[in-house]
Enzyme design. Structure first.
Site, PDB file in Angstrom:
ATOM      1  N   ASP A  53       0.948 -17.187  -5.471  1.00  0.00           N
ATOM      2  CA  ASP A  53       1.704 -16.047  -6.046  1.00  0.00           C
ATOM      3  C   ASP A  53       0.693 -15.291  -6.915  1.00  0.00           C
ATOM      4  O   ASP A  53       0.645 -15.455  -7.933  1.00  0.00           O
ATOM      5  CB  ASP A  53       3.027 -16.710  -6.842  1.00  0.00           C
ATOM      6  CG  ASP A  53       3.814 -15.613  -7.548  1.00  0.00           C
ATOM      7  OD1 ASP A  53       3.398 -14.399  -7.247  1.00  0.00           O
ATOM      8  OD2 ASP A  53       4.327 -15.814  -8.589  1.00  0.00           O
ATOM      9  N   HIS A  77       1.569  -8.695  -3.978  1.00  0.00           N
ATOM     10  CA  HIS A  77       0.562  -7.663  -3.463  1.00  0.00           C
ATOM     11  C   HIS A  77       1.369  -6.504  -3.361  1.00  0.00           C
ATOM     12  O   HIS A  77       1.639  -6.180  -2.217  1.00  0.00           O
ATOM     13  CB  HIS A  77      -0.116  -8.180  -2.474  1.00  0.00           C
ATOM     14  CG  HIS A  77      -1.215  -7.172  -2.072  1.00  0.00           C
ATOM     15  ND1 HIS A  77      -2.595  -7.301  -2.710  1.00  0.00           N
ATOM     16  CD2 HIS A  77      -1.363  -6.166  -1.287  1.00  0.00           C
ATOM     17  CE1 HIS A  77      -3.323  -6.372  -2.167  1.00  0.00           C
ATOM     18  NE2 HIS A  77      -2.935  -5.587  -1.319  1.00  0.00           N
ATOM     19  N   GLU A  81       2.055 -10.259   0.227  1.00  0.00           N
ATOM     20  CA  GLU A  81       2.391  -8.859   0.164  1.00  0.00           C
ATOM     21  C   GLU A  81       3.819  -8.642   0.293  1.00  0.00           C
ATOM     22  O   GLU A  81       4.701  -9.786   0.633  1.00  0.00           O
ATOM     23  CB  GLU A  81       1.570  -8.039   1.212  1.00  0.00           C
ATOM     24  CG  GLU A  81       1.780  -6.529   0.959  1.00  0.00           C
ATOM     25  CD  GLU A  81       0.726  -5.634   1.718  1.00  0.00           C
ATOM     26  OE1 GLU A  81      -0.213  -6.347   2.026  1.00  0.00           O
ATOM     27  OE2 GLU A  81       0.664  -4.469   1.757  1.00  0.00           O
ATOM     28  N   ASP A 106       0.820  -1.152   0.023  1.00  0.00           N
ATOM     29  CA  ASP A 106       0.036   0.099   0.001  1.00  0.00           C
ATOM     30  C   ASP A 106       0.775   1.216   0.166  1.00  0.00           C
ATOM     31  O   ASP A 106       1.992   1.254   0.066  1.00  0.00           O
ATOM     32  CB  ASP A 106      -1.037   0.169   1.298  1.00  0.00           C
ATOM     33  CG  ASP A 106      -0.201   0.184   2.568  1.00  0.00           C
ATOM     34  OD1 ASP A 106       0.932  -0.629   2.794  1.00  0.00           O
ATOM     35  OD2 ASP A 106      -0.642   1.017   3.497  1.00  0.00           O
TER      36      ASP A 106
HETATM   37  O1  9MR Z   1      -3.740  -3.394  -0.283  1.00  0.00           O
HETATM   38  C1  9MR Z   1      -3.968  -3.526   0.997  1.00  0.00           C
HETATM   39  C2  9MR Z   1      -2.931  -4.184   1.919  1.00  0.00           C
HETATM   40  O2  9MR Z   1      -1.718  -3.302   1.951  1.00  0.00           O
HETATM   41  C3  9MR Z   1      -3.228  -4.564   3.232  1.00  0.00           C
HETATM   42  O3  9MR Z   1      -2.194  -5.113   3.902  1.00  0.00           O
HETATM   43  C4  9MR Z   1      -4.571  -5.357   3.304  1.00  0.00           C
HETATM   44  C5  9MR Z   1      -5.031  -5.715   4.767  1.00  0.00           C
HETATM   45  O4  9MR Z   1      -5.352  -4.417   5.376  1.00  0.00           O
HETATM   46  O5  9MR Z   1      -5.538  -4.671   2.744  1.00  0.00           O
HETATM   47  C6  9MR Z   1      -5.133  -4.527   1.117  1.00  0.00           C
HETATM   48  O6  9MR Z   1      -6.204  -3.718   0.560  1.00  0.00           O
HETATM   49  C7  9MR Z   1      -7.540  -4.678   0.379  1.00  0.00           C
HETATM   50  C8  9MR Z   1      -8.598  -4.182   1.323  1.00  0.00           C
HETATM   51  O7  9MR Z   1      -8.130  -4.557   2.792  1.00  0.00           O
HETATM   52  C9  9MR Z   1      -9.849  -4.790   0.798  1.00  0.00           C
HETATM   53  N1  9MR Z   1     -10.428  -4.534  -0.538  1.00  0.00           N
HETATM   54  C10 9MR Z   1      -9.131  -5.044  -1.367  1.00  0.00           C
HETATM   55  C11 9MR Z   1      -7.948  -4.113  -1.018  1.00  0.00           C
HETATM   56  C12 9MR Z   1      -6.907  -4.492  -2.102  1.00  0.00           C
HETATM   57  O8  9MR Z   1      -6.542  -5.900  -2.055  1.00  0.00           O
HETATM   58  O1  9MR Z   2       2.471  -6.830   9.048  1.00  0.00           O
HETATM   59  C1  9MR Z   2       0.910  -6.769   9.825  1.00  0.00           C
HETATM   60  C2  9MR Z   2       0.239  -7.953  10.418  1.00  0.00           C
HETATM   61  O2  9MR Z   2       1.154  -8.414  11.378  1.00  0.00           O
HETATM   62  C3  9MR Z   2      -1.043  -7.721  10.550  1.00  0.00           C
HETATM   63  O3  9MR Z   2      -1.560  -9.048  10.898  1.00  0.00           O
HETATM   64  C4  9MR Z   2      -1.652  -7.305   9.400  1.00  0.00           C
HETATM   65  C5  9MR Z   2      -3.110  -7.013   9.562  1.00  0.00           C
HETATM   66  O4  9MR Z   2      -3.348  -6.164  10.522  1.00  0.00           O
HETATM   67  O5  9MR Z   2      -0.995  -6.186   8.933  1.00  0.00           O
HETATM   68  C6  9MR Z   2       0.326  -6.115   8.407  1.00  0.00           C
HETATM   69  O6  9MR Z   2       0.545  -5.064   8.295  1.00  0.00           O
HETATM   70  C7  9MR Z   2      -0.065  -4.251   6.973  1.00  0.00           C
HETATM   71  C8  9MR Z   2      -0.133  -2.772   7.400  1.00  0.00           C
HETATM   72  O7  9MR Z   2      -1.258  -2.995   8.312  1.00  0.00           O
HETATM   73  C9  9MR Z   2      -0.601  -2.176   6.177  1.00  0.00           C
HETATM   74  N1  9MR Z   2       0.491  -2.092   5.210  1.00  0.00           N
HETATM   75  C10 9MR Z   2       0.580  -3.572   4.743  1.00  0.00           C
HETATM   76  C11 9MR Z   2       1.124  -4.334   6.002  1.00  0.00           C
HETATM   77  C12 9MR Z   2       1.669  -5.597   5.655  1.00  0.00           C
HETATM   78  O8  9MR Z   2       0.618  -6.620   5.284  1.00  0.00           O
END
Ligand code: 9MR
Ligand code: 9MR
Length: 583
Positions: free
Chosen positions: A551, A509, A560, A184
């Site tokens: 993947d 991701h 991610e 993100d």
């Molecule tokens: O892209 C987002 C990612 O960086 C986060 O780790 C993840 C969990 O918070 O959420 C991803 O975004 C998704 C969102 O939570 C739900 N709708 C789809 C988004 C993109 O796949």
């Molecule tokens: O690394 C984080 C993981 O420990 C948590 O379980 C998860 C859901 O809260 O979020 C991860 O961190 C995400 C952050 O919230 C948003 N940017 C992407 C991070 C990696 O997925």
């Protein structure tokens, strides 16, 4: 049976003749060979795995077709996903070169070399350059992954949750630069501080390794190690996240909701700084105090060190008088608009953040008040760190300080070293029992969000630290085993780093990799890894946690990338590469 190096005498040759004369079982051609896809160091353990049970002899050929090693497979073990794994130990091969393993009718090519992980160490750090916000990522450094600047963050809005004396809701501040957190586009203090703390702690162990490293970033020609330049890029942003009115630190800088999968320059959503939190303030304090020590050379860094220490003290003081100011996004959204639905990095235990901060402030300032805060809450067990539980960053500083500190500090450091040793020994013991003979991967509990960093690479970093202290080979070997796991010695035969190995993450991701129209992902990023939690709701076609990896760009629960996970990769590759040189 112990492997036999050919040419080691008449007895050995006789034995080999006897072995090759036996009827050898053949493997089905689709049997996977599971190994570190980058290769092996001449003087370190080398084990290749077969994805099946087999009792057979093997031969290793050099490039001239000459047999250089013969041996027998080791004992097969059953994995969690109910498959047999058979080790082929070729550790006795100690000469650099390109080789072919022949076993059961199959061939497997591999290399043995010094500097094995050098390129990976560079790429994993270069990954941070690609994550830079607010600047163009230029062609000479970025090749096909160059892109225009995005997210200038010169007009960031004060969210109603972040109002304070002198800053009302809707006011505009500048909060430029820093890295995108992960797949993100937001910037989070908790994770930033942790990421840099981890990397700087590695820098402190092997500064000469980093001094010799060229990452090819715009600052590469200055007199500063690239790693310190790259960390500085994010720390400059972090300093803007401190409220000048009271020293507290905003939890994050974010859009209300995640951006679509578009390039940064196309993102139009307003960005906000949101509520201050005590965990973010403690993390910020810890990192800034640490950086004030490491960047103390005024000729190179000007007054950064003074500013950083001053900022650290203010952030700590704010957190002390606002203990328990946790980031509760849900509650925040009930009270304020716009709602914020991006990553929370919410942690409701701040004693580890406070301990790390007090430790670093003591080491940077010598002030006894910080010392007594730290000593009062020093942990009595050792476990590797994660973004939400980073006590070991502080514990490691006490261990290091044992060598230089006063008598009382030395005693604390030595006690902490014992705890690290107990932890490391438990990891070494586990490796004796797991199907891939790695400390990581034997338990279903090992496979969670971000596990390859938190449960695989990070324990290996602790093992490497203990190797650094004791020079006991078993700790380095165990660390390398976990690295092997990441690079292919695993159930899927998958290399979890973009751009490396023959079968690796192609669709992370990662908005930058996905939206750029370039087929290859940006290299050097570690994927989160197999995750039985499947929080993204995708169909993984299995319930075996060690196989729950896709993947697939939509798989944010397993595929991610993130700065803190890459901090683990940067640290572990550098430590292993430094300690494994035969020269
Ligand atoms: O892209 C987002 C990612 O960086 C986060 O780790 C993840 C969990 O918070 O959420 C991803 O975004 C998704 C969102 O939570 C739900 N709708 C789809 C988004 C993109 O796949
Ligand atoms: O690394 C984080 C993981 O420990 C948590 O379980 C998860 C859901 O809260 O979020 C991860 O961190 C995400 C952050 O919230 C948003 N940017 C992407 C991070 C990696 O997925």
């Amino acid at each position: 049976m112990k492997n036999t190096i050919l040419l080691s005498g008449a007895v050995a040759s006789l034995l080999i003749t006897a072995m090759t004369a036996c009827n050898q079982p053949t493997l089905s051609p689709d049997t996977q060979i599971l190994a570190n896809q980058i290769g092996f160091y001449p003087n370190q353990e080398k084990v290749i795995f077969l994805d099946t049970a087999l009792n057979a002899s093997f031969s290793v050929f050099d490039q001239n077709g000459k047999i250089v090693l013969k041996g027998q497979t080791g004992q097969s073990k059953l994995s969690n996903s109910n498959r047999f794994r058979t080790p082929v130990d070729i550790s006795e091969l100690k000469v650099a070169g390109d080789y072919t393993l022949k076993i059961g009718g199959l061939d497997y090519k591999f290399s043995v070399k010094d500097d094995l992980l050098k390129d990976l160490a560079v790429a994993s750090l270069k990954a941070f350059y690609y994550q830079r916000t607010g600047v163009a990522i230029d062609e000479p450094y970025a090749k096909e992954w160059s892109r225009p600047a995005g997210h200038l963050d010169d007009k960031v809005m004060i969210h109603p949750s972040a109002v304070s004396k002198g800053r009302k809701a809707g006011d505009i501040i500048s909060s430029q630069f820093g890295w995108y957190d992960a797949g993100d586009y937001n910037k989070y203090i908790v994770n930033s501080a942790y990421t840099i703390g981890m990397i700087l702690s590695t820098y402190e162990i092997i500064p000469d390794y980093f001094a010799n490293q060229n990452v090819d970033i715009p600052e590469s020609s200055n007199n500063i190690p690239d790693v310190l330049d790259e960390m500085m890029f994010n720390m400059k942003w972090m300093l803007t996240m401190q409220d000048p009115a009271d020293g507290g630190v905003y939890h994050k800088l974010t859009t209300p909701s995640f951006e679509a999968f578009v390039m940064p320059s196309e993102c139009k959503q307003q960005r906000y700084v949101v509520a201050k939190s005590s965990p973010a303030s403690y993390d910020f304090a810890a990192l800034m105090a640490m950086a004030s020590r490491i960047y103390s050379n005024e000729e190179l860094y000007g007054d950064f060190s003074k500013k950083a220490l001053d900022a650290a003290k203010k952030a700590y003081a704010w957190a002390e008088s606002n203990k328990g100011t946790f980031y509760f996004q849900f509650k925040m959204n009930e009270k304020f608009d716009p709602d914020v639905t991006t990553g929370a990095y919410d942690d409701i235990n701040e004693s580890d953040e406070r301990f790390w901060a007090a430790t670093e402030l003591y080491l940077a300032s010598g002030d006894e008040n910080y010392r007594s805060d730290a000593v009062a809450i020093i942990p009595n067990c050792y476990k590797t760190s994660t973004w939400g539980n980073l006590a070991s960053l502080g514990q490691w500083q006490w261990i290091r300080n044992a060598a230089t500190g006063n008598e009382a500090d030395k005693e604390i450091g030595e006690a902490q070293t014992k705890l690290l040793q107990q932890y490391a020994d438990s990891l070494v013991d586990v490796a004796l029992t797991t199907p891939f003979a790695t400390p990581y991967g034997g338990s279903p509990m090992n496979f969670h969000w971000g596990c390859l960093s938190e449960s695989c690479a990070n324990p290996a970093i602790e093992l490497s630290r203990l190797f650094y202290l004791t020079k006991e080979q078993k700790y380095l070997t165990a660390a390398i085993e976990n690295m092997d796991y990441i690079l292919g010695r695993n159930p899927l035969g998958f290399c979890y780093v973009t751009g490396f190995g023959v079968n690796s993450t192609k669709h992370p991701h990662h908005r930058l990799s996905e939206a750029d129209g370039i087929e290859k992902p940006i290299p050097g990023f570690l994927a989160g890894g197999p995750n039985g939690g499947k929080q993204d709701g995708l169909d993984y076609k299995t319930d075996d946690p060690e196989l729950c990896f896709l993947d697939d760009v939509n798989s944010y629960a397993s595929n991610e990338i993130a700065i803190n996970w890459n901090a683990s990769l940067v640290s572990l590759t550098a430590l292993i590469d430094y300690f494994s040189q035969s020269k």
